[in-house]
Scaffold this motif. Sequence first.
Motif, short mmCIF file in Angstrom:
data_model
loop_
_atom_site.label_atom_id
_atom_site.label_comp_id
_atom_site.label_asym_id
_atom_site.label_seq_id
_atom_site.Cartn_x
_atom_site.Cartn_y
_atom_site.Cartn_z
N MET A 1 7.20 6.14 6.09
CA MET A 1 8.27 5.72 5.18
C MET A 1 8.14 6.50 3.88
O MET A 1 7.05 6.68 3.35
N ALA A 2 9.26 6.94 3.38
CA ALA A 2 9.29 7.67 2.12
C ALA A 2 9.44 6.68 0.97
O ALA A 2 10.32 5.84 0.98
N TYR A 3 8.53 6.80 0.02
CA TYR A 3 8.57 5.92 -1.16
C TYR A 3 9.08 6.68 -2.36
O TYR A 3 8.99 7.90 -2.42
N THR A 4 9.57 5.93 -3.32
CA THR A 4 10.06 6.51 -4.57
C THR A 4 9.30 5.91 -5.74
O THR A 4 8.58 4.91 -5.59
N GLN A 5 9.48 6.49 -6.89
CA GLN A 5 8.88 5.95 -8.11
C GLN A 5 9.38 4.53 -8.35
O GLN A 5 8.65 3.68 -8.85
N THR A 6 10.62 4.27 -7.98
CA THR A 6 11.17 2.92 -8.13
C THR A 6 10.37 1.91 -7.32
O THR A 6 10.11 0.80 -7.77
N ASP A 7 9.96 2.31 -6.11
CA ASP A 7 9.13 1.43 -5.27
C ASP A 7 7.80 1.15 -5.96
O ASP A 7 7.32 0.00 -5.96
N LEU A 8 7.21 2.18 -6.53
CA LEU A 8 5.93 2.02 -7.21
C LEU A 8 6.09 1.13 -8.44
O LEU A 8 5.27 0.24 -8.69
N ASP A 9 7.17 1.33 -9.18
CA ASP A 9 7.43 0.50 -10.36
C ASP A 9 7.59 -0.97 -9.96
O ASP A 9 7.08 -1.86 -10.64
N MET A 10 8.29 -1.22 -8.86
CA MET A 10 8.49 -2.59 -8.41
C MET A 10 7.15 -3.20 -7.98
O MET A 10 6.87 -4.37 -8.30
N ALA A 11 6.33 -2.44 -7.30
CA ALA A 11 5.02 -2.95 -6.89
C ALA A 11 4.17 -3.28 -8.12
O ALA A 11 3.49 -4.32 -8.15
N GLN B 1 -3.63 -9.59 -3.86
CA GLN B 1 -4.32 -8.55 -3.10
C GLN B 1 -3.33 -7.79 -2.20
O GLN B 1 -3.42 -6.57 -2.06
N VAL B 2 -2.39 -8.51 -1.62
CA VAL B 2 -1.35 -7.87 -0.80
C VAL B 2 -0.52 -6.92 -1.66
O VAL B 2 -0.25 -5.78 -1.27
N HIS B 3 -0.12 -7.39 -2.84
CA HIS B 3 0.67 -6.54 -3.74
C HIS B 3 -0.11 -5.30 -4.16
O HIS B 3 0.45 -4.20 -4.20
N ARG B 4 -1.40 -5.46 -4.45
CA ARG B 4 -2.21 -4.31 -4.84
C ARG B 4 -2.35 -3.31 -3.69
O ARG B 4 -2.29 -2.10 -3.90
N HIS B 5 -2.55 -3.82 -2.50
CA HIS B 5 -2.65 -2.92 -1.34
C HIS B 5 -1.33 -2.17 -1.14
O HIS B 5 -1.34 -0.95 -0.91
N HIS B 6 -0.23 -2.89 -1.24
CA HIS B 6 1.08 -2.26 -1.08
C HIS B 6 1.29 -1.18 -2.14
O HIS B 6 1.77 -0.09 -1.85
N ARG B 7 0.91 -1.48 -3.38
CA ARG B 7 1.00 -0.49 -4.45
C ARG B 7 0.18 0.75 -4.12
O ARG B 7 0.64 1.88 -4.32
N ASP B 8 -1.02 0.55 -3.60
CA ASP B 8 -1.88 1.67 -3.25
C ASP B 8 -1.28 2.52 -2.13
O ASP B 8 -1.37 3.75 -2.15
N VAL B 9 -0.66 1.86 -1.16
CA VAL B 9 0.01 2.58 -0.07
C VAL B 9 1.16 3.42 -0.62
O VAL B 9 1.32 4.59 -0.27
N ILE B 10 1.94 2.82 -1.50
CA ILE B 10 3.07 3.54 -2.11
C ILE B 10 2.55 4.72 -2.92
O ILE B 10 3.07 5.84 -2.80
N ALA B 11 1.54 4.49 -3.75
CA ALA B 11 0.99 5.56 -4.59
C ALA B 11 0.46 6.70 -3.72
O ALA B 11 0.69 7.87 -4.03
N ALA B 12 -0.22 6.36 -2.64
CA ALA B 12 -0.74 7.41 -1.74
C ALA B 12 0.40 8.18 -1.10
O ALA B 12 0.33 9.40 -0.95
N GLY B 13 1.46 7.47 -0.75
CA GLY B 13 2.63 8.13 -0.17
C GLY B 13 3.29 9.09 -1.16
O GLY B 13 3.72 10.18 -0.79
N LEU B 14 3.34 8.67 -2.41
CA LEU B 14 3.93 9.55 -3.42
C LEU B 14 3.06 10.75 -3.68
O LEU B 14 3.57 11.87 -3.88
N GLU B 15 1.74 10.58 -3.67
CA GLU B 15 0.83 11.70 -3.87
C GLU B 15 0.93 12.69 -2.71
O GLU B 15 0.82 13.89 -2.92
N GLY B 16 1.15 12.16 -1.52
CA GLY B 16 1.27 13.01 -0.35
C GLY B 16 2.52 13.87 -0.36
O GLY B 16 2.59 14.89 0.31
#
Length: 71
Positions: free
Chosen positions: A1-11, A54-69
């Motif tokens: 799934m492609a994430y955006t900065q908006t997704d990261l901001d929401m997380a 903890q779920v929100h933090r994990h989701h944030r980390d997944v999004i951040a990793a996706g954006l870095e990728g």
Amino acid sequence: MAYTQTDLDMAERHIAEGEQHISDQEMIITKLRIRHLDTEVAEEVLAAFNEMLQVHRHHRDVIAAGLEGDH
């Protein structure tokens, strides 16, 4: 799934809100204890808030990793 900065901001917003819920719930538990009232349900709610954080933090980390990728 492609994430955006908006997704990261929401997380990040969900994390901040979760942290506030936890702080508020801890205050409720303190007030109950001061009044010598039962805290069992309030503590269960606090545990649920902590789990969700903890779920929100994990989701944030997944999004951040996706954006870095993407870079």
